[in-house]
Design a protein around this motif. Structure first.
Motif, mmCIF file in Angstrom:
data_model
loop_
_atom_site.group_PDB
_atom_site.id
_atom_site.type_symbol
_atom_site.label_atom_id
_atom_site.label_comp_id
_atom_site.label_asym_id
_atom_site.label_seq_id
_atom_site.Cartn_x
_atom_site.Cartn_y
_atom_site.Cartn_z
ATOM 1 N N TRP A 6 83.228 -51.506 14.324
ATOM 2 C CA TRP A 6 82.421 -50.685 15.226
ATOM 3 C C TRP A 6 81.303 -49.994 14.455
ATOM 4 O O TRP A 6 80.134 -50.059 14.832
ATOM 5 C CB TRP A 6 83.335 -49.652 15.909
ATOM 6 C CG TRP A 6 82.734 -49.025 17.110
ATOM 7 C CD1 TRP A 6 82.544 -49.625 18.317
ATOM 8 C CD2 TRP A 6 82.235 -47.691 17.238
ATOM 9 N NE1 TRP A 6 81.950 -48.744 19.183
ATOM 10 C CE2 TRP A 6 81.753 -47.550 18.555
ATOM 11 C CE3 TRP A 6 82.152 -46.602 16.366
ATOM 12 C CZ2 TRP A 6 81.197 -46.367 19.029
ATOM 13 C CZ3 TRP A 6 81.602 -45.418 16.838
ATOM 14 C CH2 TRP A 6 81.137 -45.310 18.153
ATOM 15 N N PHE A 7 81.677 -49.354 13.351
ATOM 16 C CA PHE A 7 80.687 -48.675 12.522
ATOM 17 C C PHE A 7 79.653 -49.666 11.996
ATOM 18 O O PHE A 7 78.445 -49.437 12.090
ATOM 19 C CB PHE A 7 81.386 -47.959 11.357
ATOM 20 C CG PHE A 7 80.418 -47.399 10.346
ATOM 21 C CD1 PHE A 7 79.657 -46.275 10.649
ATOM 22 C CD2 PHE A 7 80.249 -47.999 9.108
ATOM 23 C CE1 PHE A 7 78.760 -45.760 9.727
ATOM 24 C CE2 PHE A 7 79.349 -47.497 8.190
ATOM 25 C CZ PHE A 7 78.600 -46.372 8.504
ATOM 26 N N PHE A 8 80.118 -50.789 11.478
ATOM 27 C CA PHE A 8 79.254 -51.823 10.905
ATOM 28 C C PHE A 8 78.227 -52.302 11.930
ATOM 29 O O PHE A 8 77.030 -52.351 11.644
ATOM 30 C CB PHE A 8 80.134 -52.982 10.425
ATOM 31 C CG PHE A 8 79.368 -54.194 9.967
ATOM 32 C CD1 PHE A 8 78.862 -54.260 8.675
ATOM 33 C CD2 PHE A 8 79.173 -55.272 10.820
ATOM 34 C CE1 PHE A 8 78.166 -55.383 8.251
ATOM 35 C CE2 PHE A 8 78.472 -56.397 10.403
ATOM 36 C CZ PHE A 8 77.962 -56.441 9.110
ATOM 37 N N LEU A 9 78.660 -52.616 13.143
ATOM 38 C CA LEU A 9 77.757 -53.130 14.176
ATOM 39 C C LEU A 9 76.642 -52.121 14.483
ATOM 40 O O LEU A 9 75.467 -52.473 14.539
ATOM 41 C CB LEU A 9 78.531 -53.446 15.464
ATOM 42 C CG LEU A 9 79.479 -54.656 15.433
ATOM 43 C CD1 LEU A 9 80.295 -54.725 16.710
ATOM 44 C CD2 LEU A 9 78.710 -55.949 15.223
ATOM 45 N N ILE A 10 77.024 -50.852 14.651
ATOM 46 C CA ILE A 10 76.035 -49.830 15.023
ATOM 47 C C ILE A 10 75.120 -49.491 13.846
ATOM 48 O O ILE A 10 73.893 -49.462 13.968
ATOM 49 C CB ILE A 10 76.733 -48.559 15.552
ATOM 50 C CG1 ILE A 10 77.452 -48.884 16.865
ATOM 51 C CG2 ILE A 10 75.719 -47.430 15.773
ATOM 52 C CD1 ILE A 10 78.184 -47.727 17.476
ATOM 53 N N SER A 17 66.863 -52.236 13.296
ATOM 54 C CA SER A 17 65.856 -51.861 14.295
ATOM 55 C C SER A 17 64.739 -51.028 13.652
ATOM 56 O O SER A 17 63.583 -51.119 14.061
ATOM 57 C CB SER A 17 66.499 -51.104 15.453
ATOM 58 O OG SER A 17 66.776 -49.783 15.073
ATOM 59 N N ILE A 18 65.081 -50.229 12.630
ATOM 60 C CA ILE A 18 64.043 -49.463 11.922
ATOM 61 C C ILE A 18 63.127 -50.431 11.167
ATOM 62 O O ILE A 18 61.902 -50.346 11.252
ATOM 63 C CB ILE A 18 64.682 -48.444 10.937
ATOM 64 C CG1 ILE A 18 65.430 -47.362 11.729
ATOM 65 C CG2 ILE A 18 63.600 -47.814 10.045
ATOM 66 C CD1 ILE A 18 66.302 -46.459 10.872
ATOM 67 N N ILE A 19 63.744 -51.396 10.475
ATOM 68 C CA ILE A 19 62.958 -52.387 9.720
ATOM 69 C C ILE A 19 62.085 -53.211 10.668
ATOM 70 O O ILE A 19 60.914 -53.460 10.394
ATOM 71 C CB ILE A 19 63.896 -53.314 8.911
ATOM 72 C CG1 ILE A 19 64.656 -52.493 7.861
ATOM 73 C CG2 ILE A 19 63.100 -54.434 8.229
ATOM 74 C CD1 ILE A 19 65.827 -53.215 7.221
ATOM 75 N N ASN A 20 62.668 -53.614 11.786
ATOM 76 C CA ASN A 20 61.941 -54.451 12.753
ATOM 77 C C ASN A 20 60.925 -53.657 13.571
ATOM 78 O O ASN A 20 60.122 -54.233 14.289
ATOM 79 C CB ASN A 20 62.920 -55.119 13.733
ATOM 80 C CG ASN A 20 63.575 -56.333 13.125
ATOM 81 O OD1 ASN A 20 63.201 -56.770 12.045
ATOM 82 N ND2 ASN A 20 64.551 -56.888 13.824
ATOM 83 N N GLY A 21 61.006 -52.351 13.488
ATOM 84 C CA GLY A 21 60.106 -51.512 14.271
ATOM 85 C C GLY A 21 60.384 -51.545 15.764
ATOM 86 O O GLY A 21 59.482 -51.330 16.567
ATOM 87 N N ARG B 65 70.394 -56.221 20.201
ATOM 88 C CA ARG B 65 69.004 -55.937 20.560
ATOM 89 C C ARG B 65 68.161 -55.507 19.363
ATOM 90 O O ARG B 65 66.937 -55.585 19.412
ATOM 91 C CB ARG B 65 68.947 -54.855 21.642
ATOM 92 C CG ARG B 65 69.480 -55.359 22.962
ATOM 93 C CD ARG B 65 68.719 -54.726 24.096
ATOM 94 N NE ARG B 65 69.622 -54.338 25.168
ATOM 95 C CZ ARG B 65 69.225 -53.719 26.264
ATOM 96 N NH1 ARG B 65 67.954 -53.400 26.422
ATOM 97 N NH2 ARG B 65 70.091 -53.405 27.195
ATOM 98 N N SER B 66 68.807 -55.034 18.290
ATOM 99 C CA SER B 66 68.043 -54.613 17.119
ATOM 100 C C SER B 66 67.492 -55.818 16.369
ATOM 101 O O SER B 66 66.567 -55.694 15.582
ATOM 102 C CB SER B 66 68.945 -53.824 16.175
ATOM 103 O OG SER B 66 69.966 -54.680 15.703
ATOM 104 N N GLY B 67 68.093 -56.984 16.604
ATOM 105 C CA GLY B 67 67.689 -58.174 15.857
ATOM 106 C C GLY B 67 68.654 -58.480 14.720
ATOM 107 O O GLY B 67 68.495 -59.465 13.999
ATOM 108 N N ALA B 68 69.691 -57.639 14.550
ATOM 109 C CA ALA B 68 70.667 -57.860 13.479
ATOM 110 C C ALA B 68 71.424 -59.176 13.698
ATOM 111 O O ALA B 68 71.769 -59.876 12.758
ATOM 112 C CB ALA B 68 71.648 -56.694 13.413
#
Lengths: 191, 177
Positions: A6-10, A17-21, B65-68
């Protein structure tokens, strides 16, 4: 285990998402996907009520006993620590049948009932029993007789023979279920 | 053929319901009372699993959705190549254990891109029909009874998923080549 996943996924998701903007996608998840979860739970209420109601009838009429007796050789092999006349067995059997025919939410309702019944026999309520592990692995590797949604996608895409994958699916799913059962048995032996 | 299979699938629940009701009626059970008694339990359960559903939906939603998820897919590319699994189905292999609706979207995408009767299309269809969403199922079922320690369940489930993937490729190769 679920704690780490759970922690890993989030955590990874937010970093990416920060890297991808596209950090706004996280906000969308918090708003939309949580609603989906609630909607799903509520829609499950009706179907759970129906199946638990029907199971109660089947229990009282003795129908479940009949089924349990027929399937006893299989259930005894897979779930040796469950008493063979226990309500867990009937819920497990009905979950498997509905799963095989791809009746999604009905299967979930009956599966949860099976888990509740198995938990009544559980000594350490935080830890899964052998029977629970076996049940979940069989459930997740589900032998599916008719993969209807896939057939529909294939037919919509103009396949010349949408159903030709039923045979291959059946073989693949049987192999995966057997591998699942054997793995569980091996893990059980190792303690 | 599709029609007949569809008919079987949609009649199975009415058949089960009829058998249960007729058998109960013949045994002289008070059907209505027994049904309502059992149905009451349904509410308690669905309220109880709601927090677990929200937890897993949020985690999977953020990851996807983050792209991960896409990064994970490209990460597993070389391994799939080593196992001679067509690289087009890698997204499906990764997505299948995590999300049911997500993997359905991936299958749809593969089938419309490469065609339902292509080798890749058949492998993807076979995989979709032979695996299940592991993380979601574990979260809901264990969550429903408050189990924290699933012991070896995840390992065994992933092994079974891997077997489904490899078996799908081999069986399709044997049947369609």
């Amino acid at each position: 285990m679920i704690n780490y996943i759970w922690f890993f996924l989030i955590f990874i998701g937010i970093i990416v998402s920060i890297i991808n903007g596209n950090i706004d996608s996280i906000n969308a998840v918090v708003i939309e996907d949580t609603q989906e979860a609630v909607k799903f739970a509520i829609s499950l209420t009706g179907i759970m009520a129906v199946w638990l109601g029907l199971m109660n009838i089947a229990n009282k009429s003795g129908l479940i006993n009949i089924f349990s007796k027929i399937l006893k050789p299989i259930t005894k092999l897979l779930f040796p620590e469950l008493p063979q006349n226990h309500p867990a067995i009937s819920a497990i059997i009905m979950n498997m049948v509905t799963n095989m025919f791809g009746a999604g939410n009905s299967a979930t309702a009956l599966g949860i009932k099976a888990m509740e019944e198995m938990n009544k026999l559980n000594v350490d309520k935080k830890k899964a029993t052998n029977a629970m592990c076996m049940f979940l692995v069989i459930n997740m590797s589900s032998i599916q007789l008719v993969p209807l949604t896939v057939l529909k996608i294939r037919a919509d895409a103009g396949s010349l023979n949408p159903t030709e994958i039923i045979g291959t699916s059946l073989i693949a799913t049987t192999i995966s279920t057997l591998v699942g059962i054997i793995s569980v048995k091996i893990f059980q032996l190792r303690g | 053929m599709v029609y007949i299979l569809n008919l079987i699938s949609i009649s199975i629940i009415p058949i089960i319901i009829s058998i249960i009701l007729i058998h109960g009626y013949l045994k002289g059970i008070d059907l209505y009372d027994a049904f309502v008694d059992g149905a009451k339990e349904g509410f308690k359960t669905s309220i109880r699993i709601m927090p677990y559903l929200i937890a897993i939906f949020v985690a999977i939603g953020i990851f996807k959705r983050s792209g991960a998820m896409d990064i994970m897919v490209s990460f597993f590319g070389p391994l799939a190549k080593f196992l001679s699994i067509p690289k087009e189905v890698i997204p499906l292999i990764i997505m299948r254990p995590i999300s049911g609706s997500g993997s359905l979207a991936v299958v749809k995408d593969i089938i419309t891109t490469y065609g339902p009767d292509s080798f890749v299309g058949r492998v993807a269809s076979t995989m979709m029909g032979s695996a299940e969403t592991i993380f979601y199922t574990m979260a809901v079922y264990f969550g429903a009874v408050g189990i924290k320690d699933g012991r070896y369940t995840l390992k065994a489930a992933l092994l079974s998923h891997l077997a489904a993937v490899i078996a799908s490729v081999i069986v399709c190769r044997l049947m369609f080549f």
